[in-house]
Design an enzyme around this catalytic site. Structure first.
Site, PDB file in Angstrom:
ATOM      1  N   ARG A  96      -3.819 -10.078   4.345  1.00 54.22           N
ATOM      2  CA  ARG A  96      -4.309 -11.339   4.905  1.00 54.22           C
ATOM      3  C   ARG A  96      -3.109 -12.242   5.095  1.00 54.22           C
ATOM      4  NH1 ARG A  96      -8.600 -10.496   0.620  1.00 54.22           N
ATOM      5  NH2 ARG A  96     -10.494 -10.261   1.687  1.00 54.22           N
ATOM      6  N   HIS A 119       0.812  -1.255  -0.094  1.00 54.90           N
ATOM      7  CA  HIS A 119      -0.048  -0.108  -0.109  1.00 54.90           C
ATOM      8  C   HIS A 119       0.622   1.210  -0.191  1.00 54.90           C
ATOM      9  CE1 HIS A 119      -2.764  -2.968   2.418  1.00 54.90           C
ATOM     10  NE2 HIS A 119      -3.604  -2.631   1.328  1.00 54.90           N
ATOM     11  N   ASP A 172      -3.421  -7.597  -7.506  1.00 53.92           N
ATOM     12  CA  ASP A 172      -4.821  -7.799  -7.691  1.00 53.92           C
ATOM     13  C   ASP A 172      -5.056  -7.269  -9.349  1.00 53.92           C
ATOM     14  OD1 ASP A 172      -5.793  -8.089  -4.918  1.00 53.92           O
ATOM     15  OD2 ASP A 172      -4.822  -6.199  -4.708  1.00 53.92           O
ATOM     16  N   LEU A 176       3.171  -9.026  -0.715  1.00 55.83           N
ATOM     17  CA  LEU A 176       2.499  -8.508   0.766  1.00 55.83           C
ATOM     18  C   LEU A 176       0.996  -8.754   0.476  1.00 55.83           C
ATOM     19  CD1 LEU A 176       4.901  -5.625   1.570  1.00 55.83           C
ATOM     20  CD2 LEU A 176       5.100  -8.048   1.992  1.00 55.83           C
TER      21      LEU A 176
END
Ligand code: AMP
Length: 286
Positions: free
Chosen positions: A187, A37, A150, A184
């Site tokens: 979860r 992130h 993703d 990374l």
């Protein structure tokens, strides 16, 4: 760094920045922040000048038996990490702020959601597309940053922005990995130490598949088989998919004669991990 829980005050923060003449970068997240992130936050800051982040665990993208309730939440830690990464404003809406009573309009994702995670997580991408569209409308950013980790989500967000004429530029950023290759993920903290060791098989399988393609195996079925075999050899797991799809359309291919996405979703214990690699057989060393 400013924080805001209301759409109106967050919009006022970005509007004030715009008046000062800076560009606005936006990073939507569900919190439990990690270096993946933060790499997006740093890119937003470097490329735009004013970096904004949202932290919102979006209930509408979780299925009834998924991990919405136990999804990790650490607001204080997240805010510290945002500040250290150079974020200027963080939006932390409550569910009722995002979905007031009577909110019934939803975006439906068609073909790009047909394969990979789509069939395994019914409604997931409709929930993602809807919340991302709302967040982009709220942030009014010049650019929004998403992880290639993703890949299907990134493709769907790009298509949604194009189809619905969202003026924000969608920027994809490389996957940040642990030294042993594990992507990374918020979860990953669900994994026991033994499962964590086993989890390296995900990236190892993708890399092995890439090498097989580079060495001339262009049959997607053979590549899918080799990925599954590698995953199963590493320990007990349940494979949702280990697939080869067209990198653009995310549809299955008959032969690997164009850029493809190698994509894996696997359950290790009660944790579902996903990862992917793009391979262009005409540029094997990229
Ligand atoms: P999430 O909080 O899981 O919804 O992720 C928020 C954003 O961070 C999404 O655009 C993800 O693709 C991105 N992201 C998650 N993990 C990584 C990673 N390991 N590397 C780069 N981006 C990531």
């Amino acid at each position: 760094m400013e924080t805001s829980r209301s759409i109106a005050t967050f919009r006022a923060l970005t509007a004030a920045a715009r008046v000062r003449g800076v560009q606005i970068g936006f990073v939507p997240t569900m919190g439990a922040l990690h270096e993946g992130h933060l790499s997006l936050v740093r890119a937003a800051k470097a490329q735009c000048g004013f970096a904004t982040v949202s932290i919102f665990v979006n209930p509408t993208q979780f299925g009834p038996n998924e991990d919405f309730a136990r999804y990790p939440r650490d607001e204080e830690g997240d805010l510290r990490l945002c500040a250290a990464a150079g974020a200027d404003a963080v939006f932390l809406p409550a569910v009722e702020e995002m979905y007031p009573p009577g909110a019934t309009t939803r975006i439906h994702v068609a073909t790009l959601g047909e394969h990979l995670c789509g069939p395994r997580r019914p409604g997931h991408f409709d929930g993602v597309a809807t919340v991302v569209c709302k967040l982009l409308n709220i942030a009014q950013a010049d650019r929004a940053y998403f992880g290639e980790k993703d890949a299907q989500q990134l493709a769907i967000v790009r298509r949604m922005a194009r189809d619905l004429d969202v003026p924000t530029e969608i920027v994809g950023c490389a996957t940040v990995r642990e030294p042993d290759g594990l992507a990374l993920s918020s979860r990953n903290r669900y994994l026991s130490s033994e499962q964590r060791r086993q989890a390296t098989c995900v990236y190892a399988s993708l890399q092995h598949a890439r090498q097989a393609i580079v060495a001339g195996t262009l049959d997607p079925i053979a590549i899918e088989r080799t990925m599954s075999e590698r995953l199963n050899a590493a320990g007990p797991c349940r494979i949702d998919y280990a697939s080869v799809v067209d990198a653009e359309t995310l549809q299955p291919v008959d032969r690997i004669d164009r850029p493809v996405l190698l994509a894996i979703a696997v359950w290790i214990g009660t944790t579902r991990l996903i990862d992917n690699l793009t391979v262009d057989p005409s540029k094997p060393h990229r």
